[in-house]
Motif scaffolding. Sequence first.
Motif, short mmCIF file in Angstrom:
data_model
loop_
_atom_site.label_atom_id
_atom_site.label_comp_id
_atom_site.label_asym_id
_atom_site.label_seq_id
_atom_site.Cartn_x
_atom_site.Cartn_y
_atom_site.Cartn_z
N GLY A 240 68.67 24.08 13.96
CA GLY A 240 69.28 23.47 15.13
C GLY A 240 70.80 23.55 15.09
N VAL A 241 71.39 23.29 13.92
CA VAL A 241 72.84 23.38 13.78
C VAL A 241 73.32 24.82 14.00
N SER A 242 72.59 25.77 13.45
CA SER A 242 72.97 27.18 13.62
C SER A 242 72.88 27.60 15.08
N TRP A 243 71.84 27.12 15.76
CA TRP A 243 71.72 27.50 17.17
C TRP A 243 72.83 26.90 18.01
N ARG A 244 73.19 25.63 17.75
CA ARG A 244 74.30 25.03 18.49
C ARG A 244 75.61 25.75 18.20
N ALA A 245 75.79 26.19 16.96
CA ALA A 245 77.00 26.96 16.64
C ALA A 245 77.01 28.30 17.37
N LEU A 246 75.83 28.94 17.48
CA LEU A 246 75.74 30.21 18.19
C LEU A 246 76.06 30.03 19.67
N VAL A 247 75.53 28.98 20.28
CA VAL A 247 75.81 28.73 21.69
C VAL A 247 77.29 28.44 21.89
N HIS A 248 77.88 27.65 21.01
CA HIS A 248 79.32 27.37 21.11
C HIS A 248 80.13 28.65 20.94
N TRP A 249 79.71 29.50 20.03
CA TRP A 249 80.42 30.77 19.82
C TRP A 249 80.33 31.65 21.07
N GLN A 250 79.18 31.68 21.71
CA GLN A 250 79.02 32.49 22.90
C GLN A 250 79.80 31.95 24.09
N LEU A 251 79.97 30.63 24.17
CA LEU A 251 80.62 30.04 25.33
C LEU A 251 82.13 29.89 25.16
N ALA A 252 82.57 29.55 23.96
CA ALA A 252 83.98 29.18 23.77
C ALA A 252 84.81 30.26 23.11
N TRP A 253 84.17 31.18 22.39
CA TRP A 253 84.93 32.16 21.61
C TRP A 253 85.23 33.39 22.45
N GLN A 254 86.37 33.99 22.20
CA GLN A 254 86.73 35.25 22.84
C GLN A 254 86.96 36.29 21.76
N PRO A 255 86.34 37.47 21.87
CA PRO A 255 86.47 38.49 20.82
C PRO A 255 87.89 39.01 20.70
N ASN A 256 88.29 39.24 19.46
CA ASN A 256 89.63 39.77 19.21
C ASN A 256 89.59 41.13 18.51
N SER A 257 88.42 41.75 18.41
CA SER A 257 88.30 43.09 17.83
C SER A 257 87.13 43.78 18.52
N PRO A 258 87.12 45.12 18.58
CA PRO A 258 86.05 45.84 19.29
C PRO A 258 84.67 45.58 18.69
N ILE A 259 84.57 45.56 17.35
CA ILE A 259 83.25 45.38 16.72
C ILE A 259 82.70 44.00 17.02
N LEU A 260 83.51 42.97 16.83
CA LEU A 260 83.06 41.62 17.13
C LEU A 260 82.82 41.44 18.62
N GLY A 261 83.59 42.15 19.43
CA GLY A 261 83.39 42.07 20.87
C GLY A 261 82.03 42.59 21.29
N TRP A 262 81.62 43.75 20.73
CA TRP A 262 80.30 44.28 21.06
C TRP A 262 79.18 43.38 20.53
N LEU A 263 79.39 42.81 19.32
CA LEU A 263 78.39 41.89 18.79
C LEU A 263 78.28 40.65 19.66
N TRP A 264 79.41 40.17 20.15
CA TRP A 264 79.43 39.00 21.02
C TRP A 264 78.68 39.28 22.32
N LYS A 265 78.79 40.52 22.82
CA LYS A 265 78.14 40.87 24.08
C LYS A 265 76.66 41.18 23.92
N LEU A 266 76.24 41.66 22.73
CA LEU A 266 74.87 42.13 22.55
C LEU A 266 73.95 41.09 21.92
N VAL A 267 74.39 39.83 21.82
CA VAL A 267 73.54 38.82 21.20
C VAL A 267 72.25 38.63 21.99
N VAL A 268 72.33 38.55 23.32
CA VAL A 268 71.14 38.31 24.14
C VAL A 268 70.13 39.45 24.02
N PRO A 269 70.51 40.73 24.22
CA PRO A 269 69.50 41.79 24.05
C PRO A 269 68.96 41.89 22.62
#
Length: 357
Positions: A240-269
């Motif tokens: 539960g804690v990990s899932w809440r952290a993942l949701v917070h990361w998806q909603l509040a975080w903005q990627p600052n590198s191309p690799i992390l940016g693609w990972l941030w975008k591809l979590v749902v698929p």
Amino acid sequence: MAQRIAGQAAALDARELDAWLQALPELWSLDDKPRIGVAVFSTIEMRELRLAPSMFDCLSLCFGWDDLNSPLWQEDVERVRRRCEQSWLLSPDGEQALARRYIAQTDGMLMPEGSVLRSMRQPRPRWRNRLTALIPGRASEAVGLLSALEYWYTRQTPPGLDPDQVAFWARFGTRPRLHTLYNGARVCLAGLVLGLLCTWGVVSSWPLPPSEGGWFSGPQKAVVIILGATLFGPLLWAAGVSWRALVHWQLAWQPNSPILGWLWKLVVPLLVLISMAVVWLGLRWTDGMPWGALSVTWLISALTLHLAWARRMHRQDTPSQDSAGDALSLLGATLLLVPAWGAALLCWWMDLRDDRA
């Protein structure tokens, strides 16, 4: 004179004090009154008198402490006023006012000599504080008490409280991760108790028969039961804690590198692919209907759809109350896996399209 006025301020109420000050001959002189007011303020500051806000305001109005032409700094006036008010709130005369402030902060009741307030009045060893913090809600009560005392404005220990106690409990108001740490400790302790109970049950039922299908022998089955009972709560809490952290990361975080940016975008698929893989493995490795794999897939699909929908609503800045009905309708689609995957991927694709625009 200053000592006399300060003593009367601590003994009278606001109306009586105002009448007494107006009848005091020493204050009739316009030259002496400001000087006496500064002396009274210095006396109150040094003695840290217990003054209700109405009493301090009465003195401030009489001597003009809040005037622009006052020789006192307004920051000093506010600081001394807060100290006097804290001392009054922690006295028997201010119990009801402190309780009302505490209710406004936490929506809970505060007993005048409850365990939280009593523990802050006296020094205690750190190990005892840590054990006390394991009690559910105790840290929130302490933070609410400090908020009611307006501790966060100056970070000075309120009069009558132990500095070490205040410093320990104040960390829960500035470090949110401490709440997570102590919540995890509580869950682990509960899991340990449950594991001990299961161990007692296994020992009482010894020897255990082997499991059906020959997967585990009697001793192996006992180990699995004990470990399952011990780790079920902590693992569920960690998920539960990990899932809440993942949701917070998806909603509040903005990627600052191309690799992390693609990972941030591809979590749902990626989550959709994981749920598909669970179904495929369940069909391949299980004879008959893979109920376990379907249950896991349904859970992953529901969480994936929730994450995709939350990202979409966050991107559109849509109020949660306006989208509650649509969110419930979409979550109902998780009863059928394929519509849930399609809805999640649709939300993700619309979100990705807005990123490119």
